[in-house]
Design a protein around this motif. Structure first.
Motif, mmCIF file in Angstrom:
data_model
loop_
_atom_site.group_PDB
_atom_site.id
_atom_site.type_symbol
_atom_site.label_atom_id
_atom_site.label_comp_id
_atom_site.label_asym_id
_atom_site.label_seq_id
_atom_site.Cartn_x
_atom_site.Cartn_y
_atom_site.Cartn_z
ATOM 1 N N GLY A 37 6.453 17.199 -0.438
ATOM 2 C CA GLY A 37 7.529 17.179 0.542
ATOM 3 C C GLY A 37 7.820 15.793 1.089
ATOM 4 O O GLY A 37 8.798 15.619 1.808
ATOM 5 N N THR A 38 6.981 14.800 0.732
ATOM 6 C CA THR A 38 7.206 13.423 1.197
ATOM 7 C C THR A 38 8.469 12.885 0.533
ATOM 8 O O THR A 38 8.628 12.955 -0.680
ATOM 9 N N LYS A 39 9.384 12.360 1.349
ATOM 10 C CA LYS A 39 10.618 11.788 0.815
ATOM 11 C C LYS A 39 10.412 10.308 0.543
ATOM 12 O O LYS A 39 9.886 9.589 1.387
ATOM 13 N N VAL A 40 10.805 9.882 -0.631
ATOM 14 C CA VAL A 40 10.678 8.492 -1.045
ATOM 15 C C VAL A 40 12.084 7.958 -1.288
ATOM 16 O O VAL A 40 12.838 8.514 -2.082
ATOM 17 N N LYS A 41 12.440 6.871 -0.593
ATOM 18 C CA LYS A 41 13.774 6.299 -0.703
ATOM 19 C C LYS A 41 13.761 5.059 -1.590
ATOM 20 O O LYS A 41 12.754 4.374 -1.718
ATOM 21 N N ASN A 42 14.924 4.789 -2.173
ATOM 22 C CA ASN A 42 15.156 3.556 -2.924
ATOM 23 C C ASN A 42 14.128 3.331 -4.038
ATOM 24 O O ASN A 42 13.425 2.322 -4.059
ATOM 25 N N ILE A 43 14.063 4.263 -4.980
ATOM 26 C CA ILE A 43 13.120 4.121 -6.099
ATOM 27 C C ILE A 43 13.646 3.123 -7.118
ATOM 28 O O ILE A 43 14.843 2.836 -7.172
ATOM 29 N N ALA B 257 8.719 3.171 -9.570
ATOM 30 C CA ALA B 257 8.060 2.250 -8.638
ATOM 31 C C ALA B 257 8.718 2.453 -7.281
ATOM 32 O O ALA B 257 9.943 2.560 -7.184
ATOM 33 N N CYS B 258 7.888 2.549 -6.242
ATOM 34 C CA CYS B 258 8.438 2.828 -4.918
ATOM 35 C C CYS B 258 7.475 2.365 -3.835
ATOM 36 O O CYS B 258 6.355 1.950 -4.114
ATOM 37 N N LYS B 259 7.950 2.431 -2.586
ATOM 38 C CA LYS B 259 7.102 2.200 -1.415
ATOM 39 C C LYS B 259 7.104 3.475 -0.601
ATOM 40 O O LYS B 259 8.156 4.043 -0.305
ATOM 41 N N ILE B 260 5.908 3.933 -0.229
ATOM 42 C CA ILE B 260 5.772 5.146 0.563
ATOM 43 C C ILE B 260 5.217 4.747 1.922
ATOM 44 O O ILE B 260 4.208 4.036 2.000
ATOM 45 N N ASP B 261 5.879 5.215 2.975
ATOM 46 C CA ASP B 261 5.444 4.896 4.343
ATOM 47 C C ASP B 261 4.004 5.361 4.552
ATOM 48 O O ASP B 261 3.636 6.482 4.214
ATOM 49 N N GLY B 262 3.175 4.475 5.090
ATOM 50 C CA GLY B 262 1.783 4.792 5.369
ATOM 51 C C GLY B 262 0.849 4.562 4.197
ATOM 52 O O GLY B 262 -0.361 4.575 4.357
ATOM 53 N N ILE B 263 1.415 4.357 3.005
ATOM 54 C CA ILE B 263 0.578 4.133 1.821
ATOM 55 C C ILE B 263 0.880 2.782 1.193
ATOM 56 O O ILE B 263 -0.007 2.037 0.851
ATOM 57 N N GLY B 264 2.156 2.458 1.041
ATOM 58 C CA GLY B 264 2.550 1.183 0.460
ATOM 59 C C GLY B 264 3.164 1.344 -0.913
ATOM 60 O O GLY B 264 3.601 2.430 -1.298
ATOM 61 N N ALA B 265 3.160 0.241 -1.658
ATOM 62 C CA ALA B 265 3.769 0.231 -2.987
ATOM 63 C C ALA B 265 2.902 1.008 -3.967
ATOM 64 O O ALA B 265 1.674 0.882 -3.969
ATOM 65 N N MET B 266 3.553 1.813 -4.772
ATOM 66 C CA MET B 266 2.826 2.565 -5.803
ATOM 67 C C MET B 266 3.789 3.029 -6.881
ATOM 68 O O MET B 266 5.002 2.907 -6.746
ATOM 69 N N ASN B 267 3.216 3.533 -7.951
ATOM 70 C CA ASN B 267 3.989 4.073 -9.056
ATOM 71 C C ASN B 267 3.784 5.583 -9.120
ATOM 72 O O ASN B 267 2.687 6.077 -8.868
ATOM 73 N N LEU B 268 4.852 6.300 -9.463
ATOM 74 C CA LEU B 268 4.800 7.750 -9.583
ATOM 75 C C LEU B 268 5.293 8.181 -10.957
ATOM 76 O O LEU B 268 6.057 7.471 -11.608
ATOM 77 N N LYS B 269 4.883 9.365 -11.360
ATOM 78 C CA LYS B 269 5.423 9.975 -12.571
ATOM 79 C C LYS B 269 6.622 10.827 -12.166
ATOM 80 O O LYS B 269 6.571 11.536 -11.168
ATOM 81 N N SER B 270 7.685 10.754 -12.957
ATOM 82 C CA SER B 270 8.899 11.482 -12.609
ATOM 83 C C SER B 270 8.724 12.992 -12.649
ATOM 84 O O SER B 270 9.485 13.717 -12.024
ATOM 85 N N GLU B 271 7.706 13.476 -13.339
ATOM 86 C CA GLU B 271 7.495 14.924 -13.426
ATOM 87 C C GLU B 271 6.993 15.508 -12.102
ATOM 88 O O GLU B 271 6.962 16.733 -11.948
ATOM 89 N N PHE B 272 6.595 14.664 -11.154
ATOM 90 C CA PHE B 272 6.087 15.148 -9.865
ATOM 91 C C PHE B 272 7.063 14.930 -8.707
ATOM 92 O O PHE B 272 6.668 15.024 -7.544
ATOM 93 N N VAL B 273 8.305 14.618 -9.026
ATOM 94 C CA VAL B 273 9.314 14.426 -7.982
ATOM 95 C C VAL B 273 10.571 15.210 -8.323
ATOM 96 O O VAL B 273 10.805 15.578 -9.477
ATOM 97 N N LYS B 274 11.366 15.482 -7.296
ATOM 98 C CA LYS B 274 12.688 16.046 -7.518
ATOM 99 C C LYS B 274 13.707 15.218 -6.756
ATOM 100 O O LYS B 274 13.384 14.618 -5.727
ATOM 101 N N LYS B 275 14.909 15.152 -7.279
ATOM 102 C CA LYS B 275 15.941 14.345 -6.659
ATOM 103 C C LYS B 275 16.315 14.928 -5.306
ATOM 104 O O LYS B 275 16.465 16.132 -5.150
ATOM 105 N N ALA B 276 16.412 14.053 -4.310
ATOM 106 C CA ALA B 276 16.718 14.517 -2.946
ATOM 107 C C ALA B 276 18.212 14.563 -2.720
ATOM 108 O O ALA B 276 18.979 13.942 -3.347
#
Length: 134
Positions: free
Chosen positions: A97-103, A115-134
Motif C-alpha cells: 500500500g506504500t505509494k511511490v512517486k516519480n519512478i 529505481a525510486c526513493k521511498i520515504d523513511g527508507i531512501g533510494a532503492m530498486n523494485l521489481k515491477s511485478e510487486f507494484v501497481k500503477k497508481a
C-alpha cells in the motif's frame, strides 16, 4: 501432376498456398515448410508452433515495463506496492500500500527494473511485478 509435387487435399489448399505466398520460415529452425493452422503457424520439421501476431506485439512492447496488472509503466509514474517487501541487508520492510512517486525505469539485470526513493527508507530498486500503477 508435376514430378516431385505431392497432391494437396482440397481442405489444405488455401493453407498451403498462403504459407507459400507469405514465405514464412520457422523462427526456430528456419524451415521453409511452415504452414498456417488458424492463427498459429506450425513447423512440420521441428514441431514449433507460433503466432506471428503475438510475436509482433511482444517485439513492440518488449522494452515496456509492466506492473503486476499488466499496465505499462513510464518514467515519472506513481506506483503502489502491492505486498510487504523486505529490504535486503536491513530489518526494514516496505509495507503493502506504500505509494511511490516519480519512478525511473532501469535495465536491472537482476529483475529490479524500477529505481525510486521511498520515504523513511531512501533510494532503492523494485521489481515491477510487486507494484501497481497508481
Amino acid at each position: 501432376m508435376a514430378e516431385g509435387v505431392a497432391p494437396v487435399l482440397s481442405h489444405d489448399a488455401p493453407t498451403a498456398r498462403h504459407a507459400k505466398d507469405a514465405h514464412v520460415n520457422c523462427p526456430k529452425c528456419n524451415s521453409e515448410y511452415a504452414y498456417q493452422d488458424g492463427e498459429l503457424w506450425i513447423c512440420p520439421e521441428c514441431a514449433h508452433e507460433w503466432n506471428p501476431l503475438a510475436a509482433v506485439a511482444e517485439e513492440s512492447g518488449a522494452d515496456a515495463v509492466r506492473d503486476a496488472n499488466g499496465n505499462p509503466l513510464a518514467d515519472g509514474d506513481s506506483v503502489t506496492v502491492i505486498k510487504d517487501l523486505k529490504v535486503k541487508g536491513s530489518s526494514l520492510v516496505v509495507k503493502g500500500g506504500t505509494k511511490v512517486k516519480n519512478i525511473r525505469l532501469t535495465d536491472g539485470a537482476d529483475g529490479h527494473n524500477i529505481a525510486c526513493k521511498i520515504d523513511g527508507i531512501g533510494a532503492m530498486n523494485l521489481k515491477s511485478e510487486f507494484v501497481k500503477k497508481a
